[in-house]
Structure formats: structure tokens, C-alpha cells
Design a protein around this motif. Structure first.
Motif, PDB file in Angstrom:
ATOM      1  N   LEU A 245      -4.544 -20.834   1.602  1.00  0.00           N
ATOM      2  CA  LEU A 245      -3.223 -20.981   2.210  1.00  0.00           C
ATOM      3  C   LEU A 245      -3.355 -21.280   3.698  1.00  0.00           C
ATOM      4  O   LEU A 245      -2.585 -22.077   4.250  1.00  0.00           O
ATOM      5  CB  LEU A 245      -2.398 -19.706   1.991  1.00  0.00           C
ATOM      6  CG  LEU A 245      -2.032 -19.386   0.536  1.00  0.00           C
ATOM      7  CD1 LEU A 245      -1.267 -18.067   0.466  1.00  0.00           C
ATOM      8  CD2 LEU A 245      -1.216 -20.505  -0.079  1.00  0.00           C
TER       9      LEU A 245
ATOM     10  N   PHE B  44       3.526 -18.204   3.530  1.00  0.00           N
ATOM     11  CA  PHE B  44       2.958 -18.489   2.213  1.00  0.00           C
ATOM     12  C   PHE B  44       2.498 -17.198   1.529  1.00  0.00           C
ATOM     13  O   PHE B  44       2.787 -16.965   0.349  1.00  0.00           O
ATOM     14  CB  PHE B  44       1.767 -19.442   2.342  1.00  0.00           C
ATOM     15  CG  PHE B  44       2.136 -20.855   2.672  1.00  0.00           C
ATOM     16  CD1 PHE B  44       3.345 -21.397   2.275  1.00  0.00           C
ATOM     17  CD2 PHE B  44       1.263 -21.669   3.395  1.00  0.00           C
ATOM     18  CE1 PHE B  44       3.690 -22.708   2.574  1.00  0.00           C
ATOM     19  CE2 PHE B  44       1.593 -22.983   3.700  1.00  0.00           C
ATOM     20  CZ  PHE B  44       2.812 -23.498   3.291  1.00  0.00           C
TER      21      PHE B  44
ATOM     22  N   SER C 179      -4.826 -25.292  -2.912  1.00  0.00           N
ATOM     23  CA  SER C 179      -3.994 -24.091  -2.792  1.00  0.00           C
ATOM     24  C   SER C 179      -2.835 -24.047  -3.786  1.00  0.00           C
ATOM     25  O   SER C 179      -2.040 -23.109  -3.776  1.00  0.00           O
ATOM     26  CB  SER C 179      -3.424 -23.995  -1.370  1.00  0.00           C
ATOM     27  OG  SER C 179      -2.648 -25.137  -1.060  1.00  0.00           O
ATOM     28  N   ILE C 180      -2.727 -25.055  -4.642  1.00  0.00           N
ATOM     29  CA  ILE C 180      -1.560 -25.184  -5.510  1.00  0.00           C
ATOM     30  C   ILE C 180      -1.409 -23.997  -6.460  1.00  0.00           C
ATOM     31  O   ILE C 180      -0.294 -23.601  -6.804  1.00  0.00           O
ATOM     32  CB  ILE C 180      -1.615 -26.511  -6.311  1.00  0.00           C
ATOM     33  CG1 ILE C 180      -0.242 -26.845  -6.888  1.00  0.00           C
ATOM     34  CG2 ILE C 180      -2.684 -26.457  -7.406  1.00  0.00           C
ATOM     35  CD1 ILE C 180       0.768 -27.229  -5.843  1.00  0.00           C
TER      36      ILE C 180
ATOM     37  N   LEU D   4       0.347 -21.265  -4.537  1.00  0.00           N
ATOM     38  CA  LEU D   4       1.743 -21.624  -4.280  1.00  0.00           C
ATOM     39  C   LEU D   4       2.588 -21.550  -5.548  1.00  0.00           C
ATOM     40  O   LEU D   4       3.810 -21.380  -5.475  1.00  0.00           O
ATOM     41  CB  LEU D   4       1.815 -23.036  -3.696  1.00  0.00           C
ATOM     42  CG  LEU D   4       1.166 -23.242  -2.323  1.00  0.00           C
ATOM     43  CD1 LEU D   4       1.184 -24.721  -1.956  1.00  0.00           C
ATOM     44  CD2 LEU D   4       1.889 -22.423  -1.271  1.00  0.00           C
TER      45      LEU D   4
END
Length: 425
Positions: free
Chosen positions: A77, A102, A215-216, A219
Motif C-alpha cells: 500500500l 488505505f 496491491s490490488i 485494496l
């Protein structure tokens, strides 16, 4: 009995007795001295305070946050945030705030956000030439976002104490959380301009897309949680359990940075923190029952209603009371004790219960940045031992001012809290 309760509790606070123990001892003392009610009622009320399925969300979200932190989410992140805003003036400071935003969507805890992001960003900012006190003070302030952007442990506590929808509270925290984050970033930019803090190297489209891809998985977690709750797939408590399983899968099989030892450590840390919170909630419930029995909420409500003639004045008085309380009391305990006191007034003045929940949590969150309690100040201070408490306090003051301005906006512009709720209702 009420007078004895307040006097004993005040003495214990002055003596720096841990809050959960202090509330329990004060409740026992009040019953033992007056002998109106058997003292074992305290134990009964403590058990009743914890006898709620919804409260399971607190330890589960804490476990999920720890697993995501140790599973490599926080550094990814930070990498994404660096590619987004790192090249701007004061880039690393902006990265720290954005990374906290985040991570807030994962952890639900302010101190956890300070540690997870600050452990990386404070040394990085100091190495880049930022003042040490600024770096630490910024992390103390940015960590407050951890309990506003959902999932939020204080929103769970408020929902249980006030019989309000936890799902709606989560959604109501999205816009205020973003507002707080953007406001802190604006202050960072102004200070960086004055002090000459430069940005990092401008990223290419390829590096940005690579960091986004990396980083998906982190998220996606808040989208799964909120989407599942509002899609009727699971309750907030079940969402917390889903978050734990998701964190384990990502940490073990996707990022492959989580091992059995790290998993056990995560469970242990979450267990200790959860036990502290649960003790506070249980003893606050017992203390709140005694206060209700003695009609203290009614007396306080009557006194406030004599001054507050309309909803605007009521909310101003509530803000003042909560800001003072936040300096002295842990936020979950304050929510359980003060929430029912304000409930009759809020209902009388037709203030939306979800909106009031956001006001209350934001108020108590600011308390994390104000002494003598100021949990975030001490946690951030532990990241850089050679920065004194007064230095941290002075460095965090500009951020404190902007947070109070944000509080007033959230208080008197209900749409900031309720727009998302109405949109998805």
C-alpha cells in the motif's frame, strides 16, 4: 451511589489506574459502600455487556488487520501511495497519509495504523531530510483515520450501545474519513512548501500500474466487506470472519510472506488487544448500568436541554463535552457510557442516529491526539525514541486544528455522513 461511583472513578483516574480496571473497581466500590445492590451484580452486568454476537466483530477485525499487516499488505500500500503522490512537494508526507487511508480500510484500529505505516514511513521521511518531530507528529495525526474509514471498531461499539445499524455506520464513515485524509494532506503540503521538503522521483505509468497490480489484493478487502454487507451476503460480524479467512489466504498463498510463526504472533497480538478492549467494554457496561439506575443520564440530559434550545446548539455542546472526554477516556468506554446519556436529547432534537455516531466517533478519535491520554502520541513516539513528547505534541498541533475544523464540517453538514447511506439504501 452515583456520587460515590464518580468520586472513586475520578480518584482512580488521577492515580493512573488502567481504565478498564478503574471502572470495575469504581462500580464495585459504589455497590459495596451503599449496599443497595449485591456486588455480584457488577459481574453479571460485565457478562451481559459482552453477551453479544456483534461484539465478535472486534477481535475478528483485529485479527484480520494483524494478518494483513504481517502478510505484506502495508508495504505494498505504501508502494502504491508513493506512485500516486510521492512526486508532489512533501511527497513522503503525503504518501504517509494516503497509506494510512488505505490501511484504515483494512485494520479498523488507530494505533495499528500508526505502527503499520509509521514503522516504514518515519525512517524514510527522516532519511529524506524531514524533521523528526514532524514525521512522528504526522503519523500520530494520520493514524486517527484508522477508526473512521470502515471497518471501524468504534463504529461497532457505537452500533451495539445505541442499537444502530453497523453497516450504515460503516458507510457513513467513508466520506468523513476521506475528508480527514485530504485535509491532513493539505496541511502537509503547506508545511512542506515552507520547509522545502521535496518530492520523490516522478513514477512512470508502468511503475504505477505495477504497484497497483501488486496491491490490488489488499485494496479488494474493504470492497468485499462493504459489498458483502450491503449486498445482504453477510452481517458485519460475518464480514469480519470473512476478512480473517481472506487475510490468511492472501498472506499464505498470494504474497507468501505469512508463515505459521507470523500467524501465531498475529493471533497473539490481536488477542491481547481484544482482551483490553473487551475488559473496557464490560466494565463500562457495569458502570453505565449504575449511572442509569441512579438516573445520572436523565439529570445530565435535563441540564443540557436547559441550555441547548435547538439541534445546532446541542451538537456544539456535545462536541465540547466529547472533546474534553476524549482527552481523559478511552474511546470505546466513552461511547458506551456517554452514548445512552445523549440518546434522549438526540432523539428529542431529531438528530439522525447514524450522523450522530459519526460525530461521536470523530470527536473521540481527536482524543487520540490530545493529552493526557493521547494514545496515538505515545504510539507514534515509540517509533522514534529521541523525539520528546512535547516535540510530538507541538508538531501535531496544526493537524489537530484541521481535524477540529473537519469535525465542525461533519457536524453541521449531515450530508457528508449520510450521502453514502442514502445512496445505498
Amino acid at each position: 451511589m452515583g456520587d460515590i461511583l464518580i468520586i472513586v472513578f475520578g480518584i482512580l483516574v488521577v492515580l493512573n489506574v488502567p481504565l478498564g480496571i478503574g471502572m470495575g473497581l469504581a462500580s464495585l466500590a459504589a455497590l459495596a459502600i451503599t449496599q443497595k445492590v449485591p456486588v455480584f451484580v457488577v459481574a453479571q452486568r460485565m457478562f451481559t455487556g459482552l453477551d453479544s454476537f456483534s461484539l465478535l466483530a472486534i477481535p475478528l477485525f483485529m485479527i484480520a488487520g494483524r494478518l494483513m499487516e504481517r502478510g505484506g499488505i502495508s508495504k505494498r500500500l505504501i508502494g502504491l501511495a508513493t506512485n500516486m503522490v510521492g512526486s508532489v512537494t512533501g511527497g513522503l508526507a503525503l504518501v504517509a497519509v494516503l497509506a494510512c487511508m488505505f490501511f484504515a480500510a483494512i485494520s479498523g484500529s488507530a494505533p495499528a495504523t500508526v505502527v503499520a505505516i509509521g514503522a516504514v514511513m518515519v525512517p524514510a521521511m527522516i532519511k529524506a531530510g524531514y524533521d523528526k518531530d514532524f514525521a512522528v507528529g504526522l503519523m500520530a495525526a494520520a493514524g486517527t483515520i484508522g477508526v473512521i474509514i470502515p471497518p471501524s471498531i468504534p463504529f461497532v461499539t457505537y452500533g451495539i450501545a445505541m442499537n444502530a445499524s453497523i453497516g450504515k455506520l460503516f458507510m457513513a464513515g467513508v466520506v468523513p474519513g476521506i475528508l480527514l485524509g485530504l485535509s491532513l494532506m493539505a496541511v502537509c503540503f503547506v508545511i512542506a512548501k515552507k520547509r522545502g521538503y521535496k518530492g520523490t522521483v516522478r513514477p512512470t505509468l508502468a511503475t504505477f500500474l505495477a504497484s497497483l497490480k501488486d496491491s490490488i489484493w489488499g485494496l479488494a478487502m474493504p470492497m468485499i466487506i462493504l459489498g458483502g454487507i450491503y449486498g445482504g451476503v453477510f452481517t458485519p460480524t460475518e464480514a469480519a470472519a470473512v476478512a480473517c479467512v481472506y487475510s490468511l489466504l492472501i498472506g499464505f498463498f498470494v504474497y507468501r510472506e505469512l508463515n505459521f510463526k507470523e500467524m501465531v504472533t498475529s493471533f497473539s497480538e490481536a488477542g491481547v488487544t481484544s482482551a483490553m478492549v473487551m475488559l473496557i467494554i464490560s466494565t463500562a457496561t457495569a458502570m453505565g448500568w449504575i449511572m442509569t439506575t441512579e438516573q445520572i443520564p436523565v439529570k445530565v440530559a435535563t441540564a443540557i436541554s436547559a441550555v441547548a434550545q435547538d439541534a445546532d446548539m446541542l451538537l456544539l455542546l456535545v462536541n465540547v463535552i466529547l472533546l474534553i472526554t476524549g482527552c481523559l477516556m478511552e474511546l470505546n468506554a466513552a461511547i458506551i457510557i456517554l452514548g445512552p446519556i445523549f440518546l434522549p436529547l438526540v432523539t428529542l432534537m431529531e438528530v439522525d442516529l447514524i450522523h450522530f455516531g459519526v460525530i461521536m466517533v470523530v470527536n473521540m478519535t481527536i482524543g487520540l491526539l490530545t493529552p493526557p491520554l493521547g494514545v496515538n502520541l505515545f504510539v507514534a513516539g515509540s517509533l522514534q525514541k529521541d523525539v520528546g513528547f512535547k516535540q510530538i505534541l507541538r508538531a501535531s498541533f496544526p493537524f489537530l486544528v484541521i481535524l477540529i475544523i473537519d469535525l465542525l464540517l461533519i457536524t453541521y453538514l449531515p450530508s457528508l455522513s449520510l450521502a453514502m447511506v442514502k445512496l445505498l439504501s
